[in-house]
Design a protein around this motif. Structure first.
Motif, PDB file in Angstrom:
ATOM      1  N   THR A 165      19.046  84.235  58.724  1.00  0.00           N
ATOM      2  CA  THR A 165      19.126  85.696  58.931  1.00  0.00           C
ATOM      3  C   THR A 165      18.734  86.401  57.657  1.00  0.00           C
ATOM      4  O   THR A 165      18.949  85.890  56.561  1.00  0.00           O
ATOM      5  N   PRO A 166      18.186  87.577  57.817  1.00  0.00           N
ATOM      6  CA  PRO A 166      17.819  88.321  56.613  1.00  0.00           C
ATOM      7  C   PRO A 166      19.052  88.691  55.821  1.00  0.00           C
ATOM      8  O   PRO A 166      20.154  88.768  56.347  1.00  0.00           O
ATOM      9  N   SER A 167      18.842  88.931  54.589  1.00  0.00           N
ATOM     10  CA  SER A 167      19.956  89.275  53.715  1.00  0.00           C
ATOM     11  C   SER A 167      19.996  90.772  53.474  1.00  0.00           C
ATOM     12  O   SER A 167      19.125  91.520  53.893  1.00  0.00           O
ATOM     13  N   ALA A 168      21.068  91.209  52.814  1.00  0.00           N
ATOM     14  CA  ALA A 168      21.274  92.598  52.374  1.00  0.00           C
ATOM     15  C   ALA A 168      21.339  93.551  53.561  1.00  0.00           C
ATOM     16  O   ALA A 168      21.922  93.243  54.596  1.00  0.00           O
ATOM     17  N   GLY A 227      19.951  92.503  57.042  1.00  0.00           N
ATOM     18  CA  GLY A 227      20.811  91.508  57.675  1.00  0.00           C
ATOM     19  C   GLY A 227      22.015  92.150  58.339  1.00  0.00           C
ATOM     20  O   GLY A 227      22.414  91.763  59.444  1.00  0.00           O
ATOM     21  N   GLU A 228      22.621  93.129  57.689  1.00  0.00           N
ATOM     22  CA  GLU A 228      23.766  93.835  58.287  1.00  0.00           C
ATOM     23  C   GLU A 228      23.348  94.588  59.537  1.00  0.00           C
ATOM     24  O   GLU A 228      24.081  94.624  60.539  1.00  0.00           O
ATOM     25  N   ALA A 229      22.166  95.189  59.508  1.00  0.00           N
ATOM     26  CA  ALA A 229      21.678  95.927  60.684  1.00  0.00           C
ATOM     27  C   ALA A 229      21.470  94.994  61.864  1.00  0.00           C
ATOM     28  O   ALA A 229      21.822  95.300  63.004  1.00  0.00           O
ATOM     29  N   VAL A 230      20.889  93.830  61.571  1.00  0.00           N
ATOM     30  CA  VAL A 230      20.657  92.865  62.650  1.00  0.00           C
ATOM     31  C   VAL A 230      21.988  92.369  63.194  1.00  0.00           C
ATOM     32  O   VAL A 230      22.174  92.249  64.419  1.00  0.00           O
ATOM     33  N   HIS A 231      22.947  92.100  62.303  1.00  0.00           N
ATOM     34  CA  HIS A 231      24.256  91.637  62.748  1.00  0.00           C
ATOM     35  C   HIS A 231      24.945  92.692  63.611  1.00  0.00           C
ATOM     36  O   HIS A 231      25.539  92.380  64.653  1.00  0.00           O
TER      37      HIS A 231
END
Length: 200
Positions: free
Chosen positions: A21-24, A27-31
């Motif tokens: 998963t992307p970071s920063a 990543g929070e948006a995707v989560h």
């Protein structure tokens, strides 16, 4: 001489593989999107299940209503034909016949005058010595024919009708003299509302 204990070195865990998963921030948006999407899917499934259950309930109600309608139709069809043996049993034909008879009686009663009161009033208007040959009342028109001894009684008759408020508008339609008698035919108007409050 005893060997001094050496301090343990901490285990190192180095992960050189790329993260899934992307970071920063991304990543929070995707989560967050995945979490909200999961709840949306659950809510949609609940709504779909509710709609399905409501559709089943409406289908059952429709079938029950159709059954009731068929039952009522057969019951009504049974009332439409009269039982020739049981005269007291309810049927539509007999009911309509009775309703028609009641309506006819009501129409006749509403269209009739208080006949005895009209005749009493007419008798009070006729002069002494008059002889009536015919008398009829059709709706609110009074028709009479007869004989008078002289012109004096004729004038009395006219004056009596002119002073009455119940039988009015005397019209002498024919007047002849035979054997010293005045033969006449006349019509007058009966004021129906003047007799409506009186008992027959």
């Amino acid at each position: 001489m005893a060997r001094s204990a050496q301090p343990k070195t901490p285990d190192l865990n180095i992960d050189l593989l790329p993260k899934e998963t992307p970071s920063a921030t991304s990543g929070e948006a995707v989560h967050w999107a995945l979490s909200v999407g999961r709840y949306l899917i659950i809510a949609t499934e609940i709504v779909a299940l509710g709609a399905f259950l409501i559709a089943i309930w409406f289908s059952k109600e429709k079938n029950d209503l159709r059954t009731d309608v068929k039952s009522y139709q057969s019951e009504i069809a049974g009332y439409q034909t009269c039982d020739p043996v049981n005269k007291d049993a309810f049927c539509e034909d007999r009911f309509r016949k009775v309703q028609s008879q009641i309506s006819q009686v009501g129409t006749l009663q509403s269209g009739q005058f208080q006949t005895s009161k009209v005749l009493t009033e007419l008798q009070s208007l006729l002069p002494v010595g008059i002889k009536l040959d015919s008398l009829s009342i059709d709706k609110n028109i009074l028709s009479i024919s007869g004989q008078l001894p002289s012109e004096t009684e004729l004038q009395t008759l006219i004056n009596s009708f002119n002073n009455s408020d119940k039988i009015v508008a005397l019209d002498i339609t024919s007047l002849t003299k035979e054997n010293n008698q005045l033969k006449f035919t006349a019509t007058a108007t009966v004021m129906k509302e003047k007799f409506s409050g009186a008992a027959q």
